[in-house]
Enzyme design. Structure first.
Site, PDB file in Angstrom:
ATOM      1  N   LYS A  69     -10.031  -9.542 -16.510  1.00 51.33           N
ATOM      2  CA  LYS A  69     -10.246 -10.511 -15.420  1.00 51.33           C
ATOM      3  C   LYS A  69     -11.434 -11.409 -15.745  1.00 51.33           C
ATOM      4  O   LYS A  69     -12.449 -10.944 -16.278  1.00 51.33           O
ATOM      5  CB  LYS A  69     -10.492  -9.731 -14.125  1.00 51.33           C
ATOM      6  N   SER A 144      -7.845 -10.801  -5.185  1.00 53.38           N
ATOM      7  CA  SER A 144      -8.169 -11.881  -6.089  1.00 53.38           C
ATOM      8  C   SER A 144      -7.642 -11.680  -7.515  1.00 53.38           C
ATOM      9  O   SER A 144      -7.486 -12.622  -8.264  1.00 53.38           O
ATOM     10  CB  SER A 144      -9.695 -12.057  -6.155  1.00 53.38           C
ATOM     11  N   SER A 168      -8.983  -6.113  -4.304  1.00 53.05           N
ATOM     12  CA  SER A 168      -8.464  -7.037  -5.327  1.00 53.05           C
ATOM     13  C   SER A 168      -7.807  -6.396  -6.539  1.00 53.05           C
ATOM     14  O   SER A 168      -7.231  -7.098  -7.366  1.00 53.05           O
ATOM     15  CB  SER A 168      -9.574  -7.968  -5.803  1.00 53.05           C
TER      16      SER A 168
HETATM   17  N1  GLN Z   1      -9.347 -10.277  -0.508  1.00 51.82           N
HETATM   18  C1  GLN Z   1     -10.653  -9.725  -0.276  1.00 51.82           C
HETATM   19  C2  GLN Z   1     -11.658 -10.848  -0.121  1.00 51.82           C
HETATM   20  O1  GLN Z   1     -11.235 -11.951  -0.081  1.00 51.82           O
HETATM   21  C3  GLN Z   1     -11.021  -8.817  -1.405  1.00 51.82           C
HETATM   22  C4  GLN Z   1     -11.610  -9.496  -2.574  1.00 51.82           C
HETATM   23  C5  GLN Z   1     -11.940  -8.582  -3.693  1.00 51.82           C
HETATM   24  O2  GLN Z   1     -11.648  -7.397  -3.678  1.00 51.82           O
HETATM   25  N2  GLN Z   1     -12.597  -9.147  -4.680  1.00 51.82           N
HETATM   26  O3  GLN Z   1     -12.824 -10.646  -0.010  1.00 51.82           O
END
Ligand code: GLN
Length: 502
Positions: A69, A144, A168
């Site tokens: 990532k 994400s 994420s």
């Molecule tokens: N979707 C969640 C957020 O927007 C989780 C993001 C993540 O785990 N990096 O914060």
């Protein structure tokens, strides 16, 4: 792949080249990658083939290529976090987990797409455009880490690294029919991860099977003196647990608060079926009440923006990446350059959270916002403690729905935030969680996932339960779920592409 490499039926160069060719064929449509490191990956593959030929004792995953990532620092390879503000930044060092991958001889294929600074549930907040779900290219691959889920689901990489601050790794796994683990907080070093919310962030494996996840978890996990929150203990025996694949005698807790109203019918049906398969495997099921989970989302959206507003202050136009000079100002001050750069470099969601976090931390509101959220966080951790007194693991659907259409929730931040309603409690409490495919929802034929949660440092329980359930589900569906992904069956009509210069 690992066993073909070990028996020298296949070389790492061949394996790496095959994956790069797959990327040429499909990534124009899927857009999993922000950068592909063709030469670097082949060079690492040649090196590990040489080590094997010389008879060196290698890690079981040596020679298996991997995607990382784009929030993880990779020496000599661009790291943008899906943001314009880091365009062109090439880290001068490797994250600890990347160093471990390199030392073990896993060629790094490239860097995967993500929501800007990992804020989002769909990859639509990436400054470089969304990734697409290999099951239906008009749909999101989760976020994400949608680049890491789709890269594995589209067979461009057998393994990928994700990060999970609120879901994420797990939510993208659920909507792409793949496996993802968020280890116990402190189980995998955060050194070299660009911080979103330091008390919540955790890196982990994105894979196609539970055993793959265990092997990768075991490789990247373990103590690191460079991360002061790293746990000073051996990695939990996750590989042994995955191989054991046994739930008999275990107590599974179904969380009352995660899975009722607001969850798609097909998601719920596959979840209930999975719980039944665990019972058939010899587990006992109890219902557990975690009343404070109802406040997890609210607490998270105060704690995360607070920490993010502080972490992102370093993007000041002086130290990294982009610098924009304000137009029409002859002799701009440092503040004016900072403001112009942040205005141009950060996207809407990042700005929204910086404003929210700055407000939540401001004097006068600090106690009512951030302080209150921290108290709720403690209550959620207490809920987990009580639940784990009666159950070995907890289960729930990973995400309330299957993959939604690109664009569907983009203008509604609240709808986007709700995707992580079931995954966020684990980050707030620091406990480990895994998502694995539970089947296809009847109404849309799309994959959905079941989440398994375990007490902190007992990550092996995720793998024992996950692998047992995976075995039962493969039987139930007559093979691995990914074999049914429609847009994966050749011919894949994608324009060829080699690397993505954003
Ligand atoms: N979707 C969640 C957020 O927007 C989780 C993001 C993540 O785990 N990096 O914060």
């Amino acid at each position: 792949m690992a066993s073909l490499l070990a028996s020298k039926e296949v070389s790492s160069v061949e394996l790496t080249r095959a994956h790069l060719e797959r990327t040429d064929a499909v990534d124009g449509a899927v857009h999993s990658y922000l950068h592909v490191d063709r030469e670097g990956a082949l060079e690492q593959a040649r090196a590990v083939d040489g080590r094997r030929a010389a008879g060196e004792d290698l890690d079981v995953l040596a020679g298996v290529p991997i995607a990382v990532k784009d929030i993880v620092a990779t020496q000599g390879l661009p790291t943008t976090c899906g943001s314009k503000i880091l365009e062109g930044w090439v880290p001068p060092y490797d994250a600890t987990l990347v160093r471990r991958l390199r030392e073990a001889g896993l060629p790094i294929l490239g860097k995967t797409n993500m929501d800007e600074f990992a804020m989002g549930s769909s990859t639509e907040h990436s400054a470089w455009g969304p990734s697409h779900n290999p099951w239906d290219l008009d749909r999101i691959p989760g976020g994400s880490g949608g680049g890491s889920s789709s890269v594995v689901a589209s067979f461009q990489a057998p393994l990928a690294i994700g990060t999970d601050t609120g879901g994420s790794i797990r939510q993208p796994a659920a909507v792409t029919g793949t496996v993802g683990t968020k280890p116990t907080y402190g189980g995998v070093s955060r050194y070299g991860l660009v911080a979103l919310a330091s008390s919540l962030d955790q890196a982990g494996p994105c894979t196609r099977s539970v055993l793959d996840a265990a092997l990768l978890h075991s490789l990247i996990g373990g103590h690191d003196p460079l991360d002061s929150t790293s746990i000073d203990a051996p990695v939990p025996p996750v590989v042994e647990a995955a191989r054991r694949a046994d739930v008999s005698g275990m107590t599974i807790g179904v969380v009352t608060q995660l899975g009722g109203e607001g969850y798609q019918a097909g998601v719920r049906a596959r979840f209930e079926e999975s719980v039944q398969l665990l019972v058939d495997g010899g587990a006992k099921v109890v219902e557990v009440d975690c009343p404070n989970f109802d406040y997890a989302l609210s607490a998270y959206y105060l704690i995360l923006p607070s920490e993010a507003s502080s972490n992102l202050a370093k993007f000041d136009a002086m130290r990294y990446g982009m610098r924009v000079l304000p137009s029409g100002v002859d002799d701009p001050s440092a503040e004016q350059v900072m403001a112009a750069t942040r205005d141009a470099g950060f996207g809407d969601e990042v700005k929204r959270r910086i404003i929210l976090g700055t407000y939540a931390l401001s004097s006068g509101y600090y106690g009512a916002c951030y302080g209150q959220a921290q108290k709720v966080r403690r209550l959620i951790a207490d809920d987990f403690t009580r639940a784990f007194e009666v159950a070995d693991v907890l289960v729930s659907p990973t995400a309330p729905t299957t993959a939604f259409r690109i664009g569907e929730k983009l203008d509604d931040p609240m709808a986007m935030y709700l995707n992580d309603i079931a995954t966020i409690p684990a980050n707030l409490a620091g406990v480990p969680g895994m998502s694995l495919p539970s089947g296809l929802a009847d109404e849309d034929g799309l994959p959905t996932g079941i989440q398994i949660l375990a007490p902190a440092t007992r990550d092996e329980r995720l793998y024992a339960v996950g692998a047992a359930l995976e075995g039962a589900l493969v039987e139930r569906w007559g093979g691995p779920l990914l074999d049914r992904a429609p847009s994966l069956t050749p011919p894949f009509t994608a324009p060829p592409t080699t690397s993505k210069e954003a």
